[in-house]
Design a protein around this motif. Structure first.
Motif, mmCIF file in Angstrom:
data_model
loop_
_atom_site.group_PDB
_atom_site.id
_atom_site.type_symbol
_atom_site.label_atom_id
_atom_site.label_comp_id
_atom_site.label_asym_id
_atom_site.label_seq_id
_atom_site.Cartn_x
_atom_site.Cartn_y
_atom_site.Cartn_z
ATOM 1 N N SER A 1 -87.726 46.037 71.927
ATOM 2 C CA SER A 1 -86.422 46.038 71.445
ATOM 3 C C SER A 1 -85.532 47.259 71.924
ATOM 4 O O SER A 1 -84.321 46.868 71.969
ATOM 5 C CB SER A 1 -86.678 45.996 69.976
ATOM 6 N N SER B 1 -77.778 43.172 65.425
ATOM 7 C CA SER B 1 -79.008 42.810 65.985
ATOM 8 C C SER B 1 -80.197 43.754 65.947
ATOM 9 O O SER B 1 -81.218 43.542 65.706
ATOM 10 C CB SER B 1 -78.903 41.912 67.227
ATOM 11 N N MET C 1 -83.537 43.782 63.814
ATOM 12 C CA MET C 1 -84.776 43.642 64.441
ATOM 13 C C MET C 1 -85.734 45.146 63.990
ATOM 14 O O MET C 1 -87.000 44.855 63.518
ATOM 15 C CB MET C 1 -84.547 43.850 65.885
ATOM 16 N N GLU D 1 -84.348 36.997 70.514
ATOM 17 C CA GLU D 1 -83.880 38.198 71.015
ATOM 18 C C GLU D 1 -84.079 38.112 72.550
ATOM 19 O O GLU D 1 -82.966 38.921 73.145
ATOM 20 C CB GLU D 1 -84.551 39.529 70.505
#
Length: 155
Positions: A9, A72, A76, A107
């Motif tokens: 991420s 986002s 996450m 994602e």
């Protein structure tokens, strides 16, 4: 494994930030920049003699992408945190595992689409000569010797 998922991420977030444009040290051949966030495309932009106006526009694209991705990334982070705190074997752990797997897949899809959009925006700023030079430079990038196995391992 639990550290790899948050790292993925983070890499996605960096790919859409100015950090990707800034580069990251010597590449595998000892000079230049190796493929990093955003791939070799970001490095190749450095060789195009961009005008100040082009640099400003491209920087704006990165900043907009970073700003759009903030919610986002935050979501996450919270999902990863909940997953890390869940007790393995519990119903909550099972539910969070499925939710996290789905969120990571979404994602990844969104990351590819955002990078494609970013590349399209950048391409639209380039002159025909710069586009031609970029295409030539990308075509001349060395291939990994034995395929994907030769690519650097994610950290």
């Amino acid at each position: 494994m639990r550290r790899l998922i948050p790292s993925a991420s983070l890499i996605a977030a960096l790919a859409l930030s100015g950090v990707a444009y800034a580069g990251k040290g010597p590449g595998p051949d000892g000079h230049g920049h190796g493929p990093g966030p955003g791939g070799p495309y970001m490095h190749e932009l450095r060789d195009l003699d961009l005008s100040d106006a082009q640099r400003t526009q491209i920087k704006g694209f990165f900043e907009a992408g970073r700003e759009q991705g903030k919610a986002s990334r935050d979501a996450m982070f919270q999902l990863h945190r909940s997953y890390d705190l869940a007790v393995p074997g519990s119903k909550e752990f099972s539910t969070l595992t499925t939710k996290l797997a789905d969120a990571e897949a979404n994602e990844a899809r969104n990351r590819v689409q955002k990078m494609a959009e970013l590349r399209t925006q950048i391409y639209g700023v380039l002159t025909p000569d710069q586009r031609s030079k970029l295409a030539t430079e990308l075509a001349n990038l060395p291939e990994p010797k034995d395929g994907p196995e030769d690519l650097p391992e994610p950290r």
